[in-house]
Design a protein around this motif. Structure first.
Motif: not given
Length: 315
Positions: A103-108
């Motif tokens: 769920x963290x894919x490319x989400x800083x």
């Protein structure tokens, strides 16, 4: 031409049938007599979690429940010769961590997910301290290929890691057990477990061999056909591949903890195997699918009817 494997992969009955068969196997393996209700329920929850992970991330290009089917079949096979609530709890925690990682894919800005991963691993380390080795792996994956790391995420990792122990230390100080923390972390640097095969069983060797073989087949298929998947899907499968390679390398190095690492390897390998069986349609792959089912059925029968899988290889 749709072959047997394609009909199974695309059928809405595949998961219910798999669940029913696996429930029967759990009963045959001693669900009541061995009182393994907690592992049974946690395995069911993990199966649901994997289904949600597939739905949320569209890991398969077709509508299929094969990912959950593969997992529950593998997990049930392992449960025949080893099942306890600590092992099941660790597997569920790792499944939750993988779900949050994806769920963290490319989400800083996904700081809450990173905090939750760290908190889960820290809480899990109270049951099995070596689960903490999964944390640096998770951080590496957040850096590459997920590209979701940030200073806030690093701070959240530290806070999540310390929180459970902040809560426990005052209790043990009050009880006068000031050496608990020191003794608890000793297994993290215990060199005696390296290449120690004194507790390795035939079941662990057979199960490990099956997982690795199917992973290699699924990996080869994925490399050849990855261009058909979206960029995000390819990246998420890179997470599963990286986890599979690392855990598969750890199993023979630290065989004493094989039950735990094999349960983790099951989670990492299942998506690769599901991808292979769901998205291929040749005569050869259909034969491989049938042979795989036969091997698992035979292995389950042997494990249920004899203690062979529980015997140590160095008797």
């Amino acid at each position: 031409m749709k072959r047997f494997q394609n009909k199974v992969a695309e059928s809405s009955l595949s998961l219910p049938v798999s669940v029913i068969i696996c429930i029967l196997i759990w009963f045959a393996a001693g669900l009541v007599s061995r009182k393994i209700w907690v592992p049974f329920l946690l395995t069911g929850f993990t199966t649901y979690l994997i289904a949600e992970m597939n739905n949320r991330n569209s890991l398969l290009r077709i509508r299929s429940r094969m990912m959950s089917c593969v997992y529950i079949v593998f997990a049930t096979l392992q449960a025949i010769f080893v099942a306890n609530w600590q092992l099941a709890a660790v597997q569920t925690i790792i499944a939750l961590c993988i779900y949050l990682l994806l769920s963290c894919y490319k989400d800083r800005t996904a700081v809450s997910s990173v905090f939750a991963i760290s908190l889960l691993l820290s809480a899990g380390s109270i049951l099995w301290v070596n689960i903490l080795y999964f944390l640096p792996i998770a951080i590496i994956l957040l850096c590459v290929p997920l590209y979701a790391i940030s200073l806030k995420a690093v701070s959240a990792t530290i806070m999540g890691l310390l929180l459970p122990y902040w809560s426990l230390i005052p209790y043990f100080v009050y009880e006068g057990n000031t050496l608990w923390l020191q003794n608890h972390f000793k297994p993290l640097y215990d060199g005696s477990v390296l290449f120690n095969y004194s507790t390795t069983t035939y079941g662990q060797v057979i199960y490990f061999s099956l997982l690795v073989l199917l992973f290699l087949i699924g990996w080869l298929h994925f490399v050849r056909t990855a261009y058909k998947d979206k960029l995000k899907t390819r990246t998420l499968y890179d997470v599963f591949i990286t986890l599979s390679l690392i855990i598969a390398a750890v199993v023979p190095i630290v065989p004493v903890h094989a039950d735990y690492t094999l349960s983790m390897l099951t989670l990492a390998v299942s998506p690769m195997v599901a991808h292979y069986f769901s998205l291929t349609e040749t005569k050869l792959t259909n034969i491989v699918f049938i042979i795989t089912i036969a091997i698992i059925a035979i292995a389950s029968g042997i494990a249920l009817s004899t203690p062979y899988f529980e015997l140590q290889i160095l008797r």
